[in-house]
Design a protein around this motif. Sequence first.
Motif, short mmCIF file in Angstrom:
data_model
loop_
_atom_site.label_atom_id
_atom_site.label_comp_id
_atom_site.label_asym_id
_atom_site.label_seq_id
_atom_site.Cartn_x
_atom_site.Cartn_y
_atom_site.Cartn_z
N SER A 163 6.13 0.34 0.69
CA SER A 163 4.91 0.84 0.06
C SER A 163 4.02 1.51 1.12
O SER A 163 4.52 2.01 2.13
N HIS A 164 2.72 1.49 0.90
CA HIS A 164 1.80 2.28 1.74
C HIS A 164 1.91 1.96 3.23
O HIS A 164 1.95 2.87 4.07
N ASP B 67 12.55 -3.47 -4.09
CA ASP B 67 12.46 -2.60 -5.26
C ASP B 67 13.78 -1.91 -5.56
O ASP B 67 14.57 -1.63 -4.67
N ILE C 109 -6.23 -3.45 0.25
CA ILE C 109 -6.49 -2.11 -0.30
C ILE C 109 -5.67 -1.07 0.47
O ILE C 109 -5.24 -1.32 1.61
N ILE C 110 -5.53 0.10 -0.14
CA ILE C 110 -4.69 1.14 0.48
C ILE C 110 -5.22 1.63 1.83
O ILE C 110 -4.43 1.74 2.78
C1 LIG Z 1 -2.70 -2.52 -10.52
C2 LIG Z 1 -3.18 -2.31 -9.10
C3 LIG Z 1 -4.18 -1.38 -8.85
C4 LIG Z 1 -4.63 -1.17 -7.53
N1 LIG Z 1 -5.61 -0.23 -7.33
C5 LIG Z 1 -6.01 0.02 -6.07
C6 LIG Z 1 -6.97 1.04 -5.81
O1 LIG Z 1 -7.48 1.70 -6.73
N2 LIG Z 1 -7.34 1.29 -4.51
C7 LIG Z 1 -6.78 0.58 -3.47
O2 LIG Z 1 -7.13 0.85 -2.32
N3 LIG Z 1 -5.87 -0.40 -3.69
C8 LIG Z 1 -5.47 -0.69 -4.95
N4 LIG Z 1 -4.53 -1.67 -5.17
C9 LIG Z 1 -4.01 -2.43 -4.02
C10 LIG Z 1 -2.95 -1.59 -3.29
O3 LIG Z 1 -1.95 -1.24 -4.19
C11 LIG Z 1 -2.39 -2.39 -2.12
O4 LIG Z 1 -3.43 -2.69 -1.21
C12 LIG Z 1 -1.29 -1.62 -1.38
O5 LIG Z 1 -0.25 -1.27 -2.25
C13 LIG Z 1 -0.74 -2.45 -0.23
O6 LIG Z 1 0.35 -1.80 0.32
P1 LIG Z 1 1.44 -2.59 1.17
O7 LIG Z 1 2.33 -1.58 1.75
O8 LIG Z 1 0.79 -3.55 2.09
O9 LIG Z 1 2.22 -3.55 0.14
P2 LIG Z 1 2.67 -3.47 -1.37
O10 LIG Z 1 2.17 -2.27 -2.07
O11 LIG Z 1 2.38 -4.81 -1.95
O12 LIG Z 1 4.25 -3.32 -1.25
C14 LIG Z 1 5.07 -4.31 -0.70
C15 LIG Z 1 6.45 -3.78 -0.53
O13 LIG Z 1 7.28 -4.82 0.00
C16 LIG Z 1 8.44 -4.98 -0.79
N5 LIG Z 1 8.86 -6.39 -0.69
C17 LIG Z 1 8.15 -7.49 -1.04
N6 LIG Z 1 8.84 -8.61 -0.73
C18 LIG Z 1 10.01 -8.19 -0.19
C19 LIG Z 1 11.15 -8.87 0.34
N7 LIG Z 1 11.21 -10.20 0.38
N8 LIG Z 1 12.16 -8.12 0.83
C20 LIG Z 1 12.10 -6.77 0.82
N9 LIG Z 1 11.05 -6.08 0.33
C21 LIG Z 1 10.02 -6.78 -0.15
C22 LIG Z 1 8.00 -4.55 -2.18
O14 LIG Z 1 9.11 -4.21 -2.97
C23 LIG Z 1 7.12 -3.35 -1.83
O15 LIG Z 1 7.90 -2.23 -1.55
C24 LIG Z 1 -4.06 -1.92 -6.47
C25 LIG Z 1 -3.06 -2.85 -6.73
C26 LIG Z 1 -2.62 -3.05 -8.03
C27 LIG Z 1 -1.53 -4.06 -8.30
#
Ligand SMILES: Cc1cc2nc3c(=O)[nH]c(=O)nc-3n(C[C@H](O)[C@H](O)[C@H](O)COP(=O)(O)OP(=O)(O)OC[C@H]3O[C@@H](n4cnc5c(N)ncnc54)[C@H](O)[C@@H]3O)c2cc1C
Length: 416
Positions: free
Chosen positions: A12-13, A37, A295-296
């Motif tokens: 993800s992000h 995913d 957050i993103i």
């Molecule tokens: C409905 C919703 C709306 C949102 N709206 C906003 C917004 O408007 N503005 C904002 O700033 N933030 C928003 N957020 C929060 C934002 O989406 C997150 O802060 C951001 O996605 C975090 O990114 P990340 O890369 O840390 O992890 P995540 O997006 O949580 O991604 C985690 C990744 O790890 C993978 N993963 C997890 N466990 C495992 C494992 N054991 N093995 C392999 N892969 C794994 C998942 O498949 C995914 O690819 C929202 C969240 C949701 C749910």
Amino acid sequence: MPEAKYLLVGSSHAALEALRSIRHFDPDGSMAMLTRDVYRPYSPTILPYVVSGRSKPAAVMLRDEAFFEANNCAFVPEAVAQSLDAKARTVRLENGESWRYERLLIATGAAPAIPPVKGIDDVRFHVLRSLEDATGLRSAMGSSRHAVVLGAGLVGLHAAENMAEAGLKVSVVEMQGHVLPGYFDAKASERIEAAFTGHGVKLYLNHKVVAVEPRDGGHSCAVHLEDGKVLQADLLLVATGVRPVTDWLNGSGIAVDKGVLVDEAMRTNVEGVWAAGDVAQAVDFHTGQPALIGIIPTAVEQGRIAGQGMADDPYVKAYPGGIPVNTYRFFGRVALSIGQAAASGDVEVSEHDDGGYRRVVLSDNRLVGYASVDEPFDVGIMGELIRRKVDLTAVKDAFIARPVETGRRLMSEQWR
Ligand SMILES: Cc1cc2nc3c(=O)[nH]c(=O)nc-3n(C[C@H](O)[C@H](O)[C@H](O)COP(=O)(O)OP(=O)(O)OC[C@H]3O[C@@H](n4cnc5c(N)ncnc54)[C@H](O)[C@@H]3O)c2cc1C
């Protein structure tokens, strides 16, 4: 055993930004991105639009195959990390395969936290974090009439809005006294609450769910509140917050508090391992203490710093600390919350309710928090004023009266 110099777990992000900054400095080092995913990367922020039908699931991907090819990165879907052997530098997957790495990024984000409500394991309920969750919720909406949402945070309210607009009777149960606690004070929340109740959503604030039980052969359920009320739901959504995905790190020696503890370079306590995004517990800008800020902007900034460190980029700068920021759109209206927007106590608060609502929170004549509802805002300007701790003494009254205009003028002078 497959191996990569740079192994990114999560897609993800945070992981995508780490990929970008690694490739900026090291175009050749072998790289793999593992994710649980099934799909190519997408943002959880798109999910409410998938639920409403505005976005088609097939069109939400952030990157295509050509991107991974161009960046010389193996993208491995359906790869669920199960454990980490930090001494052997291997990640073991649920399917039995292991990957060896030289440098590892933990970017597994967060997952819905399910509250320990009596009977929760006996009923069918939904959450909203993955694309499957969103498509599952959308199809359940088509055959449901009464929805109950547990939790009035951003995810719960986004879903409640979509369900109300789709014609469902929606009830939201929240333990706190107002919606979006933590982001908005009670007055700002009142405006948001009025928009929801005006669209037929019933809000049960200051209410706790004590039990749920199946009804109608499991097709619906009864939601029992502490004060004896019982709500009937043929669709139950649990949106009571998230927790970092750290279970696969048990026994690895990686230090975990609420999330993975990291220093200002996003390094964990174990050599060769970085963490970034919702899974990481990095320093909070305001308190200087480790905190979760999901957050993103935080995930992207942390991903960039981690990637730079992983690639030995000498220009890496220390993480300045996370500032919570949320822009929120509801029923065609807008709200912003940034920094310590709901703070009280040792700060100076100024509230204006003149058509729009805004709340300016100052400490020592410096902006530490800002919230607005039904008013134009400028996230970038407010963020910079907070981050740079700009002294507002000379323009304080003007800033409180016209924050966006005054802030823009001030920052144009600072940036010069
Ligand atoms: C409905 C919703 C709306 C949102 N709206 C906003 C917004 O408007 N503005 C904002 O700033 N933030 C928003 N957020 C929060 C934002 O989406 C997150 O802060 C951001 O996605 C975090 O990114 P990340 O890369 O840390 O992890 P995540 O997006 O949580 O991604 C985690 C990744 O790890 C993978 N993963 C997890 N466990 C495992 C494992 N054991 N093995 C392999 N892969 C794994 C998942 O498949 C995914 O690819 C929202 C969240 C949701 C749910």
